[in-house]
Design a protein around this motif. Structure first.
Motif, PDB file in Angstrom:
ATOM      1  N   LYS A 297       1.052  -1.131  -0.065  1.00  0.00           N
ATOM      2  CA  LYS A 297      -0.034  -0.026   0.146  1.00  0.00           C
ATOM      3  C   LYS A 297       0.832   1.280  -0.040  1.00  0.00           C
ATOM      4  CE  LYS A 297      -3.751  -2.305   0.812  1.00  0.00           C
ATOM      5  NZ  LYS A 297      -5.051  -2.594   0.004  1.00  0.00           N
ATOM      6  N   VAL A 298       0.326   2.428  -0.191  1.00  0.00           N
ATOM      7  CA  VAL A 298       0.878   3.634   0.026  1.00  0.00           C
ATOM      8  C   VAL A 298       0.318   4.523   0.947  1.00  0.00           C
ATOM      9  CG1 VAL A 298       1.607   5.907  -1.220  1.00  0.00           C
ATOM     10  CG2 VAL A 298       1.786   3.564  -2.514  1.00  0.00           C
ATOM     11  N   LYS A 299       0.901   5.086   1.994  1.00  0.00           N
ATOM     12  CA  LYS A 299       0.605   6.004   2.936  1.00  0.00           C
ATOM     13  C   LYS A 299       0.945   7.375   2.471  1.00  0.00           C
ATOM     14  CE  LYS A 299       2.298   6.440   7.215  1.00  0.00           C
ATOM     15  NZ  LYS A 299       2.766   6.212   8.527  1.00  0.00           N
ATOM     16  N   ILE A 300      -0.029   8.132   2.454  1.00  0.00           N
ATOM     17  CA  ILE A 300      -0.102   9.770   2.050  1.00  0.00           C
ATOM     18  C   ILE A 300      -0.166  10.442   3.447  1.00  0.00           C
ATOM     19  CG2 ILE A 300      -1.047  11.661   0.699  1.00  0.00           C
ATOM     20  CD1 ILE A 300      -2.118   9.430  -1.280  1.00  0.00           C
ATOM     21  N   GLU A 301       0.594  11.300   3.788  1.00  0.00           N
ATOM     22  CA  GLU A 301       0.280  12.529   4.978  1.00  0.00           C
ATOM     23  C   GLU A 301       0.188  13.726   4.386  1.00  0.00           C
ATOM     24  OE1 GLU A 301       2.079  10.307   8.612  1.00  0.00           O
ATOM     25  OE2 GLU A 301       3.498  10.586   6.961  1.00  0.00           O
ATOM     26  N   VAL A 302      -0.789  14.544   4.525  1.00  0.00           N
ATOM     27  CA  VAL A 302      -1.139  15.815   3.980  1.00  0.00           C
ATOM     28  C   VAL A 302      -1.639  16.768   5.252  1.00  0.00           C
ATOM     29  CG1 VAL A 302      -2.251  17.448   2.639  1.00  0.00           C
ATOM     30  CG2 VAL A 302      -1.769  15.092   1.993  1.00  0.00           C
ATOM     31  N   ALA A 303      -0.785  17.863   5.431  1.00  0.00           N
ATOM     32  CA  ALA A 303      -1.157  18.809   6.562  1.00  0.00           C
ATOM     33  C   ALA A 303      -1.931  19.889   5.675  1.00  0.00           C
ATOM     34  CB  ALA A 303      -0.206  19.468   7.221  1.00  0.00           C
ATOM     35  N   VAL A 304      -3.259  20.078   6.130  1.00  0.00           N
ATOM     36  CA  VAL A 304      -4.096  21.199   5.625  1.00  0.00           C
ATOM     37  C   VAL A 304      -4.696  22.166   6.713  1.00  0.00           C
ATOM     38  CG1 VAL A 304      -4.542  19.886   3.725  1.00  0.00           C
ATOM     39  CG2 VAL A 304      -6.038  19.630   5.600  1.00  0.00           C
ATOM     40  N   ASP A 305      -5.174  23.193   6.240  1.00  0.00           N
ATOM     41  CA  ASP A 305      -5.912  24.259   7.217  1.00  0.00           C
ATOM     42  C   ASP A 305      -7.354  23.552   7.194  1.00  0.00           C
ATOM     43  OD1 ASP A 305      -7.527  24.887   4.843  1.00  0.00           O
ATOM     44  OD2 ASP A 305      -6.147  26.536   4.581  1.00  0.00           O
ATOM     45  N   ASP A 306      -8.027  24.160   8.195  1.00  0.00           N
ATOM     46  CA  ASP A 306      -9.307  23.549   8.446  1.00  0.00           C
ATOM     47  C   ASP A 306     -10.463  23.679   7.418  1.00  0.00           C
ATOM     48  OD1 ASP A 306      -8.645  22.606  11.062  1.00  0.00           O
ATOM     49  OD2 ASP A 306      -9.232  24.811  11.876  1.00  0.00           O
ATOM     50  N   GLY A 307     -10.218  25.004   6.526  1.00  0.00           N
ATOM     51  CA  GLY A 307     -11.238  24.976   5.440  1.00  0.00           C
ATOM     52  C   GLY A 307     -11.057  24.104   4.185  1.00  0.00           C
TER      53      GLY A 307
END
Length: 112
Positions: free
Chosen positions: A58-68
């Motif tokens: 599998k591939v794990k993706i991690e993304v940090a985003v603002d609440d909107g």
């Protein structure tokens, strides 16, 4: 801020990257992982011998985003990674308390 972690099929990575780019997500971390869920692996035959593969790539993706952006990002991942099959993956959303850009010292949404 939110941290979105998605476990997806490896061949869907580029589709997910393109979908996230369209909504303005500029960075992500990608890790090759192995695991299983309801799929429970599968059996293969190699040179006449049968063996079980318990952990699937599998591939794990991690993304940090603002609440909107979090809901849009989750939907972008879901629609671009989904094939309506067992093993499509999972998406997890975590509250992100803080983020700091090392180079400039910016923090919070500015660090993203």
């Amino acid at each position: 801020m939110n941290l979105i972690m998605a476990i997806i099929q490896p061949h869907k990575l580029e589709d997910v990257r393109e979908a996230l780019s369209l909504i303005g997500v500029t960075g992500m971390t990608v890790t090759e992982v192995k695991g299983y869920g309801r799929q429970k692996g599968h059996t293969e035959i190699y040179r006449g011998a049968e063996y079980t593969i318990n952990y699937l790539p599998k591939v794990k993706i991690e993304v940090a985003v603002d609440d909107g952006t979090a809901d849009k990002a989750v939907e972008a991942i879901r629609t671009s990674a989904g094939q309506n099959k067992i093993g499509d993956g999972k998406i997890f959303v975590y509250d992100l308390l803080s983020a700091v850009r090392i180079r400039t010292g910016e923090s919070g949404d500015d660090a993203l």
